[in-house]
Design a protein around this motif. Structure first.
Motif: not given
Length: 162
Positions: A74-99
């Motif tokens: 998430t951080v790497l995508h965000w830093a590279a300006g790939h916001t769409s990828s960062a959002w998807w990775a962040g959503a995945a992270l949020a789901l794993l945190v839920l788990v």
């Protein structure tokens, strides 16, 4: 070096998230249905054994590594300006945190109670011990399976979108 990090982290996130989801999927479709066919004492004994066996370095790498690598992705995508990828990775992270929350709030306490019940061969009422454990544990494991599978999908989308 930076290019290698940008290449390895997303791939590692897919692999670890896939293993993470696969673990819960296997419990949902095979392990718990198989134990569901066993007698009460056998089911309790087997699950107590699984609870001990699963605490190993391979499990730790997947269980802790997947969310950590997703945070990195998430951080790497965000830093590279790939916001769409960062959002998807962040959503995945949020789901794993839920788990993780479900695991530590529901499943681990049930595992601990099962272990505290004592040796399966000495249980006075193995059906009651099983009854206190199985249905709730399985129901919440199905949620963990769905959430981690959704996390895998989000992780794959993070890797394939720009």
């Amino acid at each position: 070096m930076a290019g290698m990090v940008y290449a390895v982290v997303p791939v590692l996130s897919v692999v670890l998230t896939g293993l993470f989801a696969g673990l819960f999927f296997a419990f949902s479709i095979a392990v718990m249905p198989g134990l569901g066919r066993a007698g009460d004492r056998s089911m309790v004994e087997a699950m107590q054994g699984i609870n001990v066996a699963i605490l190993n370095p391979f499990f730790a790498v997947v269980f802790i590594g997947a969310p950590v690598v997703l945070l990195g992705q998430t951080v790497l995508h965000w830093a590279a300006g790939h916001t769409s990828s960062a959002w998807w990775a962040g959503a995945a992270l949020a789901l794993l945190v839920l788990v993780l929350v479900v695991t530590f709030a529901v499943n681990v306490p049930r595992n601990n109670a099962l272990d505290r019940a004592g040796s399966a061969e000495r249980l006075a009422d193995p059906a009651a011990v099983r009854g206190d454990f199985e249905a709730v544990w399985v129901r919440w494991n199905h949620l963990r399976t769905l959430a981690s599978a959704a996390a895998l999908l989000c992780t794959a989308l993070a890797v394939t979108t720009g």
